[in-house]
Design a protein around this motif. Structure first.
Motif, mmCIF file in Angstrom:
data_model
loop_
_atom_site.group_PDB
_atom_site.id
_atom_site.type_symbol
_atom_site.label_atom_id
_atom_site.label_comp_id
_atom_site.label_asym_id
_atom_site.label_seq_id
_atom_site.Cartn_x
_atom_site.Cartn_y
_atom_site.Cartn_z
ATOM 1 N N LEU A 38 0.826 -1.200 0.000
ATOM 2 C CA LEU A 38 0.000 0.000 0.000
ATOM 3 C C LEU A 38 0.867 1.260 0.000
ATOM 4 O O LEU A 38 0.506 2.274 -0.627
ATOM 5 C CB LEU A 38 -0.924 -0.021 1.217
ATOM 6 N N ASP A 39 1.993 1.218 0.677
ATOM 7 C CA ASP A 39 2.898 2.367 0.678
ATOM 8 C C ASP A 39 3.454 2.638 -0.712
ATOM 9 O O ASP A 39 3.698 3.802 -1.072
ATOM 10 C CB ASP A 39 4.031 2.108 1.663
ATOM 11 N N ALA A 40 3.630 1.590 -1.523
ATOM 12 C CA ALA A 40 4.140 1.790 -2.880
ATOM 13 C C ALA A 40 3.078 2.358 -3.808
ATOM 14 O O ALA A 40 3.415 3.024 -4.797
ATOM 15 C CB ALA A 40 4.662 0.459 -3.423
ATOM 16 N N GLY A 44 8.560 -8.413 9.797
ATOM 17 C CA GLY A 44 9.480 -7.925 8.772
ATOM 18 C C GLY A 44 9.211 -6.520 8.294
ATOM 19 O O GLY A 44 9.799 -6.091 7.296
ATOM 20 N N LEU A 45 8.352 -5.761 8.965
ATOM 21 C CA LEU A 45 8.050 -4.392 8.540
ATOM 22 C C LEU A 45 9.135 -3.441 9.056
ATOM 23 O O LEU A 45 9.487 -3.450 10.237
ATOM 24 C CB LEU A 45 6.677 -3.975 9.063
ATOM 25 N N ASP A 46 9.633 -2.623 8.144
ATOM 26 C CA ASP A 46 10.629 -1.603 8.487
ATOM 27 C C ASP A 46 9.928 -0.245 8.424
ATOM 28 O O ASP A 46 9.589 0.246 7.344
ATOM 29 C CB ASP A 46 11.804 -1.667 7.522
ATOM 30 N N PHE A 47 9.686 0.366 9.589
ATOM 31 C CA PHE A 47 8.962 1.627 9.625
ATOM 32 C C PHE A 47 9.730 2.748 8.926
ATOM 33 O O PHE A 47 9.114 3.699 8.439
ATOM 34 C CB PHE A 47 8.676 2.016 11.088
ATOM 35 N N SER A 48 11.019 2.636 8.848
ATOM 36 C CA SER A 48 11.798 3.689 8.192
ATOM 37 C C SER A 48 11.609 3.693 6.685
ATOM 38 O O SER A 48 11.925 4.692 6.022
ATOM 39 C CB SER A 48 13.280 3.522 8.532
ATOM 40 N N ARG A 49 11.099 2.615 6.131
ATOM 41 C CA ARG A 49 10.895 2.529 4.676
ATOM 42 C C ARG A 49 9.507 2.972 4.262
ATOM 43 O O ARG A 49 9.194 2.955 3.078
ATOM 44 C CB ARG A 49 11.149 1.100 4.213
ATOM 45 N N ILE A 57 2.878 6.744 3.624
ATOM 46 C CA ILE A 57 1.723 6.584 4.511
ATOM 47 C C ILE A 57 2.149 6.777 5.962
ATOM 48 O O ILE A 57 3.321 6.627 6.312
ATOM 49 C CB ILE A 57 1.055 5.200 4.340
ATOM 50 N N THR A 58 1.153 7.121 6.759
ATOM 51 C CA THR A 58 1.332 7.268 8.210
ATOM 52 C C THR A 58 0.338 6.345 8.897
ATOM 53 O O THR A 58 -0.862 6.333 8.564
ATOM 54 C CB THR A 58 1.087 8.716 8.650
ATOM 55 N N LEU A 59 0.833 5.574 9.862
ATOM 56 C CA LEU A 59 -0.014 4.606 10.570
ATOM 57 C C LEU A 59 -0.726 5.300 11.720
ATOM 58 O O LEU A 59 -0.123 6.042 12.512
ATOM 59 C CB LEU A 59 0.825 3.451 11.101
ATOM 60 N N VAL A 60 -2.058 5.060 11.799
ATOM 61 C CA VAL A 60 -2.893 5.586 12.879
ATOM 62 C C VAL A 60 -3.565 4.383 13.540
ATOM 63 O O VAL A 60 -4.291 3.619 12.872
ATOM 64 C CB VAL A 60 -3.950 6.573 12.356
#
Length: 892
Positions: free
Chosen positions: A637-639, A666-671, A675-678
């Motif tokens: 979704l970020d892509a 395996g999620l890297d928040f820096s990548r 999007i922003t997670l709420v």
């Protein structure tokens, strides 16, 4: 000639069987009266009892000193033969010799034997335990021998009387012929001598055959008793030694278990032995020959009612015994045949028989995706006149057939064969002709994803271990994307993987961004409409791809399989690409035999009305539920989304644990660039929790099958459906009053005042994608039309069937679902057309090529379904500004 003997001839020996002749017939002259005799005066047999001298000279009755054993001796003999009283036995009486010897021997042994110690408490000597057994065996043997002797004597006397009566009849007939003809031929007299001399050896042979039959019958009992006796002796010496009878029983059990024809062989041997012993016994008690007795014994065995014609005590006893044995043999044979037939039918019923098929589709495992998979393969085989599908699972064959029969679809001539077995056992795989299958589909089990993938891995190992090799390829359904690399490492080039969870997640994201895309994917993945095909056309070699696009009136080309790059799949290539020898064309067509290249049509290329890029604006998306691979969906979704987008995550997982789970996944928040997670915590099926969210402000809402209930399709779908209805109802209540009054129900199925009508108005404002696992839930959403749904199991089954039919299609699907490369999109018509402009479909394709897109279909204004690969591509028509086109283009 006179009947008196010649005086010169020597006198015959003394005869004692003159009692044999009956009174003279009335036609014979009698010179003196005959003295009546007792019936059986003696057992003494003369060597020539029927000589002519005995006819002429009758001897007087035997004196008391003769050897005649008359049952009624004279009174004086009775007095002489009266034994003395038992109280005063004679010293020399031979009847007491054995008693005297036993007493003397016993006394001598008692004097000579030294005193022995008493036996130990609780254990008796072996000799004392075995002595009663030996005495019992000896007693039984003596009784059996006595019985056999009595039977033999009875049968012997009966046969003697029978033969004597026959000889009397012959002699009487000869005598009558002599008197009538006044002559007696000497050959007749010789015949009497010869007949009597032949009778004696035959009698001995018959007695011997009777003794053999009794001995053979008694031999097994003696052997078993001997084995039991030896076993007891050995166990008294070594208690740990296995008895001989148990070892013998074990060997018999092994013989009957290992050899499939052991039981019929034992039955045959028992039947032959019964016939042989019965024939010998009949030969001993009757006057028939040995061959006739054997045949008669077979008739008694085959039909127990044949013994009713037996005459005499001996023949009746033997015939009844043979008939009883025949009934036992018949019962054994009937039981054996019944067991064999029952075992065969049980094997057929349980699916244990071998499948003799080739070029069939083999499905290993059982899941709720099987129905859709069978339906899609049956549709694909319809153009071939039907095919064969073999399903093997660890279930009962009758249950599988009953469940398949309940599925409401037409197999269209395809035969479905069910077999019960495990795909981890090579013998079961050979039973379904795995080496001759053109495609093998391994279904994922329901339940834990890691356990399901581990079992799929073991199944691939079993398939690669088939000695005969595999003719087809293996399609493996996996549950977790992380296990794909390991399965491909084990299977190598034979394996094609379809990660169901990952495919559905990516498809949900695409459909959330572009409403209506789910229906287009159903049309393309299924075999009911149009699907992907790859084929080589030599006549197209040297042609540019731009011209290939308009060369098929019944198909839409969308890519090339490049031979020079080891068969690499390239979707949406450049217009200037020239087809080389060995290249294959990827098209979307109705079937593989419904399209072919044709001469190039005359079309106008034209120009785009305006050249602009569709702007990407920030979006707000809501995830309801916690999915197992939710971190992969966040990365995809970020892509796709524009910078500044928000992803709201609403589930019952505590917020403090979410970040840890996402990192472990395996999620890297820096990548995350766009999007922003709420995070919001709550239960998606509780209304007050949902009312705390700004549901009317989201562009797309994805209702996920929650991880806690994904093992149960019905429970997961019930939860998703409840969440969908609650969200739509809350959105309908929050619509402005004016907007709700002027809005009309677009589907026209429900009234404006109904709750479904209000939900339909709310559905026009936002997109809700529901992950549905059970196909039965599809009908509810289709009827209400309040959600752009995704039917997970059906789409995965379609993808599995397509890859099973052609493994190259998997590369096409992987690129369309990936973050990079090409994807399927829905474009408005004003990107390609001017107002009031008339174009045919080929001209629209050429217009879209200026944007490096391939148009594969369209959806007209007001239509519910899109048309993929339209039939008429050369007729011009006027397009509406609200029409949309389905294209394959590069991801933005």
């Amino acid at each position: 000639m006179p009947l008196d003997p010649d005086p010169s001839s020597p006198p015959p020996p003394a005869q004692h069987r003159d009692w044999f002749f009956p009174p003279a017939p009335p036609f014979l002259p009698s010179s003196r009266a005959r003295t009546p005799r007792t019936p059986f005066p003696s057992t003494y047999r003369s060597s020539k009892p029927y000589s002519v001298y005995s006819l002429a000279d009758r001897r007087p009755p035997p004196t008391p000193r003769s050897r005649s054993r008359s049952p009624h001796p004279p009174p004086e003999q009775q007095q002489q033969q009266t034994p003395p009283p038992p109280s005063a036995p004679r010293r020399r009486d031979p009847r007491y010799a054995g008693v005297r010897r036993d007493d003397a021997r016993t006394a001598a042994l008692e004097k000579a034997a030294p005193p022995t110690a008493a036996p130990a408490h609780g254990r008796k000597p072996a000799a004392s335990a075995i002595t009663p057994r030996c005495s019992g065996m000896l007693s039984a043997a003596v009784i059996l021998l006595c019985l056999a002797s009595l039977l033999r004597r009875n049968f012997s006397l009966h046969d003697q009387v029978y033969h004597l009566q026959e000889q009397l009849t012959v002699a009487t007939a000869k005598l009558q012929s002599c008197i009538v003809g006044s002559s007696l031929d000497m050959t007749d007299i010789d015949f009497l001598y010869q007949d009597d001399s032949i009778t004696m050896p035959n009698r001995s042979l018959k007695n011997f055959s009777l003794l053999i039959s009794l001995s053979v019958l008694y031999a097994p009992l003696v052997i078993l008793k001997y084995i039991d006796l030896v076993s007891k002796i050995r166990r008294s010496r070594d208690p740990e030694e296995v008895p001989i009878n148990k070892r013998f029983a074990y060997r018999v059990d092994i013989f009957l278990s290992l050899h499939p024809y052991a039981k019929p062989l034992v039955l045959l041997v028992a039947t032959l032995l019964l016939i042989a012993l019965g024939g010998l016994a009949l030969y001993g008690v009757t006057d028939d020959s040995l061959t006739d007795c054997l045949w008669l014994s077979w008739t008694f065995v085959a039909d127990s009612g044949n013994h009713a014609n037996a005459v005499g005590f001996g023949p009746k006893l033997v015939s009844v015994s043979i008939s009883i044995g025949g009934m036992l043999v018949f019962a054994m044979m009937l039981g054996l045949v019944t067991d064999s037939i029952s075992e065969k039918f049980d094997s057929l019923r349980k699916g244990r028989s071998e499948v003799i098929e080739q070029s069939h589709t083999l499905i290993l495992g059982w899941s709720d995706k099987l129905g859709s998979l069978l339906n899609q393969i049956a549709i694909a085989n319809e153009s071939l006149g039907g095919g064969t599908i073999v399903v093997m699972a660890e279930r009962d064959k009758e249950e599988m057939e009953a469940d398949i029969a309940k599925m409401e679809f037409d197999l269209k001539g395809t035969a479905v064969i069910c077999r019960s077995g495990s795909p981890l056992i090579l013998a079961d795989l050979k039973k379904v002709s795995v080496s001759k299958a053109r495609a093998i589909v391994v279904l994922a089990e329901e339940g834990n994803a890691d356990q399901s993938d581990a079992r799929a891995l073991r199944t691939v190992l079993s398939l690669t271990g088939v000695k005969e090799g595999l003719r087809g390829h293996i399609v493996v359904e996996l549950s977790d994307l992380d296990n794909e690399v390991l399965v491909k490492l084990v299977g190598g080039d034979l394996v094609e993987t379809v990660v169901a969870h990952d495919v559905i997640g990516r498809l949900m994201i695409q459909c959330a961004r572009q409403p209506g895309l789910a229906q287009i994917w159903e049309d393309i993945l299924g075999f009911e409409n149009c699907e992907f095909y790859i084929k080589r056309w030599p006549k197209l070699d040297g042609m540019r791809f731009e011209d290939v696009l308009i060369s098929f009136p019944d198909a839409v080309p969308c890519g090339i399989k490049v031979a020079s790059y080891r068969g690499k799949i390239i979707l949406n290539p450049d217009d200037c690409y020239v087809l080389q020898e060995g290249d294959e064309v990827i098209v979307i067509a109705e079937d593989d035999d419904t399209y072919a290249p044709a001469p190039l049509p005359k079309v106008r290329r034209g120009y785009l009305p305006k050249d602009f890029v569709v702007p990407k604006s920030p979006e707000r998306i809501l995830f309801c539920g916690w999915r197992r691979d939710i971190e992969d969906m966040i990365m995809v979704l970020d892509a796709f989304l524009a910078p500044g987008s928000e992803l709201w995550m609403f589930n019952d997982v505590p917020e403090v644990d979410r970040e840890r789970k996402l990192i472990d996944g395996g999620l890297d928040f820096s990548r995350l660039d766009n999007i922003t997670l709420v995070h919001r915590e709550g239960n998606a099926v509780i209304r007050r929790h949902l009312e705390s969210l700004p549901l009317e402000s989201f562009d797309s809402i994805l209702i996920l099958a929650d991880e806690s209930v994904e093992d149960s399709a019905i429970q997961a779908d019930s939860r998703s459906l409840a969440t969908l209805l609650l969200i739509r109802d809350i959105q309908a209540k929050r619509l402005p009053y004016r907007e709700a009054m002027v809005s009309h129900v677009p589907r026209g199925t429900f009234s404006e005042g109904s709750w479904i009508g209000e939900m339909q108005q709310a559905s026009d404002k936002s997109v809700i994608i529901s992950e549905i696992l059970d196909p039965r839930t599809k009908n509810l959403l289709t009827m209400s039309k309040i959600s752009d749904y995704v039917l997970s199991n059906e789409l995965v089954s379609m993808a599995l069937a397509m890859v099973a039919e052609d493994r190259q299609i998997n590369d096409v699907l992987e690129e369309l679902f990936a973050e990079q490369g090409n994807e399927m999109q829905i474009r408005p018509s004003d990107l390609y057309l001017r107002d009031e402009e008339e174009l045919n479909f080929f001209e629209v394709i050429l217009r879209a090529r200026q944007r490096k897109e391939i148009v594969i279909g369209y959806r007209l204004e007001g239509a519910e379904r899109a048309i993929i690969n339209p039939i008429d591509k050369v007729s011009r028509r006027r397009w509406s500004p609200k029409d949309v086109f389905v294209v394959i283009s590069e991801k933005e």
